[in-house]
Design a protein around this motif. Structure first.
Motif, short mmCIF file in Angstrom:
data_model
loop_
_atom_site.label_atom_id
_atom_site.label_comp_id
_atom_site.label_asym_id
_atom_site.label_seq_id
_atom_site.Cartn_x
_atom_site.Cartn_y
_atom_site.Cartn_z
N THR A 2 -55.86 12.51 2.07
CA THR A 2 -55.06 11.33 2.38
C THR A 2 -54.24 10.95 1.16
N VAL A 3 -52.93 10.84 1.35
CA VAL A 3 -52.02 10.46 0.28
C VAL A 3 -51.38 9.12 0.63
N VAL A 4 -51.60 8.12 -0.21
CA VAL A 4 -50.99 6.80 -0.01
C VAL A 4 -49.79 6.68 -0.94
N VAL A 5 -48.64 6.30 -0.39
CA VAL A 5 -47.43 6.07 -1.18
C VAL A 5 -46.99 4.63 -0.92
N SER A 6 -47.20 3.75 -1.91
CA SER A 6 -46.98 2.32 -1.69
C SER A 6 -46.83 1.59 -3.01
N ASP A 7 -46.21 0.39 -2.95
CA ASP A 7 -46.20 -0.46 -4.14
C ASP A 7 -47.46 -1.34 -4.20
N THR B 186 -60.81 1.20 -0.98
CA THR B 186 -62.25 1.43 -0.92
C THR B 186 -62.64 2.13 0.37
N ARG B 187 -61.98 1.79 1.48
CA ARG B 187 -62.34 2.34 2.79
C ARG B 187 -61.79 3.75 3.04
N LEU C 59 -55.42 10.46 -2.74
CA LEU C 59 -54.39 10.44 -3.78
C LEU C 59 -53.55 9.19 -3.56
N VAL C 60 -53.51 8.29 -4.54
CA VAL C 60 -52.75 7.04 -4.43
C VAL C 60 -51.55 7.10 -5.35
N VAL C 61 -50.36 7.14 -4.77
CA VAL C 61 -49.11 7.15 -5.52
C VAL C 61 -48.59 5.71 -5.54
N HIS C 62 -48.69 5.07 -6.71
CA HIS C 62 -48.35 3.66 -6.86
C HIS C 62 -46.89 3.54 -7.32
N VAL C 63 -46.02 3.13 -6.43
CA VAL C 63 -44.59 3.08 -6.71
C VAL C 63 -44.21 1.70 -7.25
N GLY C 64 -43.50 1.68 -8.34
CA GLY C 64 -43.05 0.42 -8.93
C GLY C 64 -41.67 0.56 -9.52
N ALA C 65 -41.20 -0.52 -10.10
CA ALA C 65 -39.90 -0.52 -10.77
C ALA C 65 -40.03 -1.31 -12.07
N ALA C 66 -39.37 -0.85 -13.10
CA ALA C 66 -39.51 -1.46 -14.43
C ALA C 66 -39.19 -2.95 -14.41
N VAL C 67 -38.20 -3.34 -13.62
CA VAL C 67 -37.79 -4.75 -13.59
C VAL C 67 -38.89 -5.65 -13.04
N GLU C 68 -39.78 -5.09 -12.22
CA GLU C 68 -40.88 -5.89 -11.69
C GLU C 68 -41.89 -6.26 -12.77
N GLY C 69 -42.03 -5.37 -13.75
CA GLY C 69 -42.97 -5.66 -14.83
C GLY C 69 -42.34 -6.41 -15.98
N GLU C 70 -41.03 -6.40 -16.05
CA GLU C 70 -40.32 -7.05 -17.16
C GLU C 70 -39.18 -7.92 -16.64
N PRO C 71 -39.47 -8.96 -15.86
CA PRO C 71 -38.39 -9.82 -15.37
C PRO C 71 -37.73 -10.58 -16.53
N VAL D 12 -56.16 -1.41 -10.16
CA VAL D 12 -55.87 -0.44 -9.10
C VAL D 12 -56.31 0.96 -9.54
N ARG D 13 -55.97 1.32 -10.76
CA ARG D 13 -56.36 2.63 -11.28
C ARG D 13 -57.89 2.77 -11.28
N ARG D 14 -58.58 1.74 -11.73
CA ARG D 14 -60.04 1.80 -11.81
C ARG D 14 -60.66 1.92 -10.42
N ARG D 15 -60.10 1.15 -9.44
CA ARG D 15 -60.65 1.22 -8.08
C ARG D 15 -60.48 2.61 -7.50
N CYS D 16 -59.32 3.22 -7.73
CA CYS D 16 -59.08 4.59 -7.25
C CYS D 16 -60.10 5.55 -7.85
N HIS D 17 -60.30 5.47 -9.13
CA HIS D 17 -61.25 6.35 -9.79
C HIS D 17 -62.67 6.09 -9.31
N ASP D 18 -63.03 4.82 -9.08
CA ASP D 18 -64.39 4.48 -8.66
C ASP D 18 -64.74 5.06 -7.29
N VAL D 19 -63.73 5.21 -6.41
CA VAL D 19 -64.01 5.76 -5.08
C VAL D 19 -63.74 7.27 -5.03
#
Length: 284
Positions: free
Chosen positions: A171-176, A187-188, A197-209, A249-256
C-alpha cells in the motif's frame, strides 16, 4: 507531470518489499514470480538477476537485444496507490508532485510485472487497475482526469481499502496528510500485512510562511474563515509545531513497520527515485 522519457528510464528500477508476500521472499519477487503462469502479459528489457530462461530468443536473434517475457501470475505483487486528491493538495503545486510520484511508482511496478490499482480520494468511488507496460498510458490518462478538490476522508478510504479481498501486497499513500485522522489511519493500514509506503507531499512555503499582521485565513477544504493576528513569535512557534508534526508522522510510520518518504513540490521525482530512494532501499 513527470515526462514519458523519465518514466522509461525508471523502468530499470524495482520496488522492494519488507514483508513476506504470498509465495515470495521479501524483496526478491522479480525472478521468482514471472513465468509461473501460461498467461503471457508483456515484454521488458532484461535486467541482471532475471531468469535467463525467460529471454525472448526470437527477438534476440532478430534485433540483438535482450528482453524477457512477462506472464500473469497468481502471486503477483498488488500495489495499491492511495492518492489524496483533496483541495489542500491542489495548492503550491503539490498535485503535480503527487501525480509524478504516482506515475513513477506505477511505471516501475508495472515494468516488473506487478499490478497497480489507483484509489483516489475523495474523488473516484471505485479503484482503477492497471497491468503491464500498456497500463502506463492508461494510468497517466487517469491522473490527467482527476478533479482536485473537496475534503480529506483518509480514514474512510483506509477502511474501504482494508475491506477489499485480495493479497496483502503493498500500500502506497501519497498525501499531504493535512487531516486530523492521519495517525489513526497510518496505524490501521498495515492491518492485513501489507507493506506500507507513505509519501508525504509538502511545499516549502507551508513550512516557512512569510506573512505577518492581521489576516483572514480560509480553509481551502471547508471554506471556513479565521481571523488571526500573526507576530514573528507566532511564526517561530508555528515552524516548531510543524517540524514536530513531520517528526511524529515519520515516527508513526516507522512504528507500524512502514517507510516514510517526504517529497517537496519542487523536487525532481526522477532524481529522487534514482538517488535517495534507491540509496534508501525503496527501489533497487
Amino acid at each position: 507531470m513527470i515526462s514519458a522519457a523519465a518514466l522509461r528510464r525508471l523502468e530499470s528500477l524495482q520496488l522492494t518489499t519488507r514483508r513476506r508476500l504470498t509465495g515470495l521472499v521479501s524483496g526478491e519477487h522479480r525472478s521468482n514470480r514471472q513465468g509461473n503462469s501460461l498467461d503471457f502479459m508483456d515484454f521488458r528489457d532484461y535486467q541482471p538477476g532475471d531468469d535467463v530462461r525467460r529471454i525472448d530468443t526470437h527477438h534476440l536473434a532478430r534485433h540483438d537485444e535482450l528482453r524477457i517475457k512477462l506472464f500473469e501470475s497468481d502471486d503477483e505483487v498488488a500495489v495499491r496507490i492511495v492518492l489524496d486528491t483533496s483541495a489542500s493538495m491542489a495548492v503550491h503545486n503539490k498535485q503535480v508532485a503527487a501525480s509524478s510520484v504516482v506515475a513513477a511508482l506505477g511505471a516501475v511496478a508495472m515494468a516488473s510485472g506487478d499490478s497497480v490499482s489507483l484509489h483516489a480520494f475523495p474523488g473516484a468511488p471505485h479503484p482503477q487497475r492497471f497491468v503491464g507496460r500498456s497500463g502506463v498510458p492508461a494510468l497517466l490518462a487517469a491522473l490527467d482526469r482527476i478533479e482536485w478538490g473537496g475534503p480529506t476522508p483518509f480514514a474512510k478510504t483506509a477502511r474501504a481499502l482494508l475491506s477489499q479481498p485480495g493479497p496483502a501486497g503493498m500500500t502506497v499513500v501519497v498525501s499531504d496528510l493535512l487531516t486530523i485522522d492521519w495517525h489513526e489511519t497510518i496505524t490501521r493500514l498495515p492491518a492485513r500485512g501489507a507493506d506500507l509506503l507513505v509519501v508525504h507531499v509538502g511545499a516549502a512555503v507551508e513550512g516557512e510562511p512569510d506573512v505577518l499582521g492581521d489576516l483572514s485565513l480560509q480553509d481551502v477544504e471547508s471554506g471556513e474563515l479565521v481571523s488571526v493576528s500573526l507576530t514573528e513569535q507566532d511564526l517561530i512557534g508555528y515552524r516548531a509545531r510543524r517540524a514536530q508534526w513531520a517528526t511524529d508522522v515519520r515516527r508513526r510510520c516507522h512504528d507500524v513497520g512502514g517507510r516514510y518518504l517526504p517529497v517537496d513540490a519542487a523536487d525532481d521525482v526522477e532524481q529522487l527515485m534514482m538517488r535517495s530512494w534507491r540509496a534508501g532501499g525503496v527501489v533497487r
